[in-house]
Design an enzyme around this catalytic site. Sequence first.
Site, PDB file in Angstrom:
ATOM      1  N   ARG A  37       2.966  -1.650  17.650  1.00  0.00           N
ATOM      2  CA  ARG A  37       4.118  -1.614  16.819  1.00  0.00           C
ATOM      3  C   ARG A  37       5.070  -2.320  17.096  1.00  0.00           C
ATOM      4  O   ARG A  37       6.044  -3.140  16.554  1.00  0.00           O
ATOM      5  CB  ARG A  37       4.460  -0.116  16.533  1.00  0.00           C
ATOM      6  CG  ARG A  37       3.535   0.675  15.840  1.00  0.00           C
ATOM      7  CD  ARG A  37       4.493   2.166  15.494  1.00  0.00           C
ATOM      8  NE  ARG A  37       3.382   2.830  14.578  1.00  0.00           N
ATOM      9  CZ  ARG A  37       2.482   3.860  14.979  1.00  0.00           C
ATOM     10  NH1 ARG A  37       2.498   3.995  16.328  1.00  0.00           N
ATOM     11  NH2 ARG A  37       1.809   4.378  14.225  1.00  0.00           N
ATOM     12  N   ASN A  93       9.459  -8.081  11.283  1.00  0.00           N
ATOM     13  CA  ASN A  93       9.955  -6.977  10.442  1.00  0.00           C
ATOM     14  C   ASN A  93      11.703  -7.024  10.535  1.00  0.00           C
ATOM     15  O   ASN A  93      12.087  -6.595   9.521  1.00  0.00           O
ATOM     16  CB  ASN A  93       9.400  -5.627  10.582  1.00  0.00           C
ATOM     17  CG  ASN A  93       8.213  -5.737  10.380  1.00  0.00           C
ATOM     18  OD1 ASN A  93       7.726  -6.561   9.360  1.00  0.00           O
ATOM     19  ND2 ASN A  93       7.255  -4.754  10.300  1.00  0.00           N
ATOM     20  N   ASN A  95       0.859  -1.404   0.101  1.00  0.00           N
ATOM     21  CA  ASN A  95       0.048  -0.002  -0.065  1.00  0.00           C
ATOM     22  C   ASN A  95       0.861   1.128  -0.028  1.00  0.00           C
ATOM     23  O   ASN A  95       0.590   2.176  -0.670  1.00  0.00           O
ATOM     24  CB  ASN A  95      -0.783  -0.028   1.229  1.00  0.00           C
ATOM     25  CG  ASN A  95      -2.091  -0.887   0.993  1.00  0.00           C
ATOM     26  OD1 ASN A  95      -2.580  -1.606   0.026  1.00  0.00           O
ATOM     27  ND2 ASN A  95      -2.776  -1.292   2.028  1.00  0.00           N
ATOM     28  N   ILE A  96       2.042   1.448   1.036  1.00  0.00           N
ATOM     29  CA  ILE A  96       2.580   2.611   0.972  1.00  0.00           C
ATOM     30  C   ILE A  96       3.572   2.668  -0.156  1.00  0.00           C
ATOM     31  O   ILE A  96       3.736   3.663  -0.894  1.00  0.00           O
ATOM     32  CB  ILE A  96       3.430   2.802   2.495  1.00  0.00           C
ATOM     33  CG1 ILE A  96       2.359   2.462   3.475  1.00  0.00           C
ATOM     34  CG2 ILE A  96       4.196   4.113   2.318  1.00  0.00           C
ATOM     35  CD1 ILE A  96       3.142   2.818   4.750  1.00  0.00           C
ATOM     36  N   HIS A 123       8.030   7.214  17.068  1.00  0.00           N
ATOM     37  CA  HIS A 123       7.049   7.239  16.216  1.00  0.00           C
ATOM     38  C   HIS A 123       5.942   5.929  16.945  1.00  0.00           C
ATOM     39  O   HIS A 123       6.395   4.999  16.635  1.00  0.00           O
ATOM     40  CB  HIS A 123       7.507   6.749  14.856  1.00  0.00           C
ATOM     41  CG  HIS A 123       6.065   6.605  13.801  1.00  0.00           C
ATOM     42  ND1 HIS A 123       5.325   7.890  13.845  1.00  0.00           N
ATOM     43  CD2 HIS A 123       5.684   5.785  12.724  1.00  0.00           C
ATOM     44  CE1 HIS A 123       4.421   7.259  12.817  1.00  0.00           C
ATOM     45  NE2 HIS A 123       4.708   5.952  12.276  1.00  0.00           N
ATOM     46  N   ARG A 170      -0.521  15.167  10.707  1.00  0.00           N
ATOM     47  CA  ARG A 170      -1.915  14.693  11.192  1.00  0.00           C
ATOM     48  C   ARG A 170      -2.238  15.950  12.353  1.00  0.00           C
ATOM     49  O   ARG A 170      -3.362  16.225  12.277  1.00  0.00           O
ATOM     50  CB  ARG A 170      -1.801  13.372  12.123  1.00  0.00           C
ATOM     51  CG  ARG A 170      -1.864  12.321  11.053  1.00  0.00           C
ATOM     52  CD  ARG A 170      -1.522  10.985  11.548  1.00  0.00           C
ATOM     53  NE  ARG A 170      -1.772   9.836  10.692  1.00  0.00           N
ATOM     54  CZ  ARG A 170      -1.277   8.526  10.779  1.00  0.00           C
ATOM     55  NH1 ARG A 170      -0.484   8.328  11.827  1.00  0.00           N
ATOM     56  NH2 ARG A 170      -1.644   7.674   9.739  1.00  0.00           N
ATOM     57  N   ILE A 227      10.293   3.038   6.197  1.00  0.00           N
ATOM     58  CA  ILE A 227       9.070   3.562   6.600  1.00  0.00           C
ATOM     59  C   ILE A 227       8.519   2.006   7.582  1.00  0.00           C
ATOM     60  O   ILE A 227       7.493   2.188   8.280  1.00  0.00           O
ATOM     61  CB  ILE A 227       8.185   3.651   5.679  1.00  0.00           C
ATOM     62  CG1 ILE A 227       8.673   4.743   4.810  1.00  0.00           C
ATOM     63  CG2 ILE A 227       6.752   3.819   5.966  1.00  0.00           C
ATOM     64  CD1 ILE A 227       7.848   5.110   3.669  1.00  0.00           C
ATOM     65  N   THR A 228       9.121   1.190   7.484  1.00  0.00           N
ATOM     66  CA  THR A 228       8.558  -0.180   8.233  1.00  0.00           C
ATOM     67  C   THR A 228       8.717   0.062   9.535  1.00  0.00           C
ATOM     68  O   THR A 228       9.676   0.761  10.219  1.00  0.00           O
ATOM     69  CB  THR A 228       9.680  -1.441   7.889  1.00  0.00           C
ATOM     70  OG1 THR A 228       9.757  -1.533   6.386  1.00  0.00           O
ATOM     71  CG2 THR A 228       9.382  -2.886   8.299  1.00  0.00           C
TER      72      THR A 228
HETATM   73  N1  APR Z   1      11.182  -8.168   0.973  1.00  0.00           N
HETATM   74  C1  APR Z   1      10.524  -7.367   0.140  1.00  0.00           C
HETATM   75  N2  APR Z   1       9.269  -7.093   0.197  1.00  0.00           N
HETATM   76  C2  APR Z   1       8.577  -7.576   1.463  1.00  0.00           C
HETATM   77  C3  APR Z   1       9.094  -8.605   2.216  1.00  0.00           C
HETATM   78  C4  APR Z   1      10.417  -8.770   1.997  1.00  0.00           C
HETATM   79  N3  APR Z   1      11.180  -9.727   2.749  1.00  0.00           N
HETATM   80  N4  APR Z   1       8.181  -8.887   3.154  1.00  0.00           N
HETATM   81  C5  APR Z   1       7.207  -8.509   2.917  1.00  0.00           C
HETATM   82  N5  APR Z   1       7.293  -7.799   1.680  1.00  0.00           N
HETATM   83  C6  APR Z   1       6.283  -6.723   1.310  1.00  0.00           C
HETATM   84  C7  APR Z   1       4.716  -7.470   1.113  1.00  0.00           C
HETATM   85  O1  APR Z   1       4.959  -8.540   0.149  1.00  0.00           O
HETATM   86  C8  APR Z   1       3.902  -6.323   0.964  1.00  0.00           C
HETATM   87  O2  APR Z   1       3.684  -6.203  -0.419  1.00  0.00           O
HETATM   88  O3  APR Z   1       6.119  -5.832   1.813  1.00  0.00           O
HETATM   89  C9  APR Z   1       4.810  -5.149   1.346  1.00  0.00           C
HETATM   90  C10 APR Z   1       4.066  -4.320   2.591  1.00  0.00           C
HETATM   91  O4  APR Z   1       2.904  -3.989   2.056  1.00  0.00           O
HETATM   92  P1  APR Z   1       1.770  -3.667   2.790  1.00  0.00           P
HETATM   93  O5  APR Z   1       1.451  -5.092   3.475  1.00  0.00           O
HETATM   94  O6  APR Z   1       0.768  -3.243   2.201  1.00  0.00           O
HETATM   95  O7  APR Z   1       1.985  -2.835   4.123  1.00  0.00           O
HETATM   96  P2  APR Z   1       2.005  -0.998   4.061  1.00  0.00           P
HETATM   97  O8  APR Z   1       0.788  -0.512   4.584  1.00  0.00           O
HETATM   98  O9  APR Z   1       2.678  -0.489   2.792  1.00  0.00           O
HETATM   99  O10 APR Z   1       2.984  -0.859   5.235  1.00  0.00           O
HETATM  100  C11 APR Z   1       4.294  -1.392   4.987  1.00  0.00           C
HETATM  101  O11 APR Z   1       5.142   0.369   6.766  1.00  0.00           O
HETATM  102  O12 APR Z   1       4.189   1.848   8.172  1.00  0.00           O
HETATM  103  C12 APR Z   1       4.548   0.714   8.113  1.00  0.00           C
HETATM  104  O13 APR Z   1       3.673  -0.763   9.801  1.00  0.00           O
HETATM  105  C13 APR Z   1       3.787  -0.542   8.196  1.00  0.00           C
HETATM  106  O14 APR Z   1       5.743  -2.000   8.539  1.00  0.00           O
HETATM  107  C14 APR Z   1       4.635  -1.667   7.571  1.00  0.00           C
HETATM  108  C15 APR Z   1       5.305  -0.818   6.415  1.00  0.00           C
END
Ligand code: APR
Length: 329
Positions: A102, A109, A19-20, A189, A165, A132-133
């Site tokens: 978190r 993560n 998403n992000i 955060h 925000r 961002i993770t």
């Molecule tokens: N390598 C690359 N991509 C990965 C891996 C990895 N090892 N593991 C997971 N992913 C990908 C997933 O396949 C997914 O497409 O990371 C993406 C995360 O996207 P979303 O689930 O949509 O999460 P999003 O809302 O984008 O948030 C990402 O940012 O704000 C933080 O808490 C949130 O940690 C989260 C991160």
Amino acid sequence: MKKFPKKIFPKVSFIGSGNIGGTCAHLMAMKNIADIVLFDIVKGLPQGKALDIAAAISIEGGEVSITGTNTYSDISDSDVIIITAGLTRTIKDNNAKPPLDRAELLSKNAKIIKKVAENIKKYSPNAFVIVITNPLDAMTWLFQKLSGLNRQMVVGMAGGLDSSRFCYFLGKELGVSPKNIHSFIIGEHGNNMVPLIRFSKVNDVPLDEFLNGRNNREEIINNVIKKTREAGGEIIKLMRASAYFAPAAAALDIALSYLQDKNKTILCSTLLNGEYDVHNLCVGVPVVIGSSGVKQIEELNLQNNEKEAFQKSIESIQTLTTTLKKIIL
Ligand code: APR
């Protein structure tokens, strides 16, 4: 017909195309300022998003390229890398469980960030990296340690989002455009973020002064702080996914300040080595972002009550970081 040489754009890669990552790539592509690579471990996801965004760019006549990939070597020689790879706090089973904290994301993560750091070190060691993770401050610290990148070249996207925000909620409350509101939210955060009301301004007037004479002053401020603190969780409750439009916009703001040498002061998580009397921790503070990354860490002169809140925030980040050292290092 005269042929013009193809423009050379900087390269921005996204590790994680969910998403992000997808939203930020779209926002950036529409600005027509950088070639983009979307990377993800899920097959088809980055390729599909790249195809969709490519069509969106063509409507505006944009010239940048956008590629989706599951191969790390495609991120080679990126100028900027935005890391969103990882799990979110999303509720998976119909509200039966509260959103994941978190901190609970930490160990899963951390393993992902380890892999990401190894690959960025290998393929793009000169990139400016925006993490961002979540949990954000701990993940930014871990990434910096494992990648070995210079601390100026690694930031976590945090306070910029929290401040946006705060400005939105306060603007709504006061009937003022958020554009004319400045706020400083430092520290972790997460639940222990520290909104610095003394540094907030409305139409260039200190917030305290702006609210002078209103007998509901405390109520307004407390309400805005509460909404800011709870916004992330509230969004998860409402749409069962964590926020992505505002995080993507906040990450874009940081990337643009770097790529265009704007020297903008942005609240980011950065590695502190003595600033604010903090050592070897990533913490949200105001930093100046320009073409060399973090050009300056701005040290605010905190009063005792602000120092106390900041200290609580530091302790929380310290706890997560110490746990990380045990799991990963
Ligand atoms: N390598 C690359 N991509 C990965 C891996 C990895 N090892 N593991 C997971 N992913 C990908 C997933 O396949 C997914 O497409 O990371 C993406 C995360 O996207 P979303 O689930 O949509 O999460 P999003 O809302 O984008 O948030 C990402 O940012 O704000 C933080 O808490 C949130 O940690 C989260 C991160």
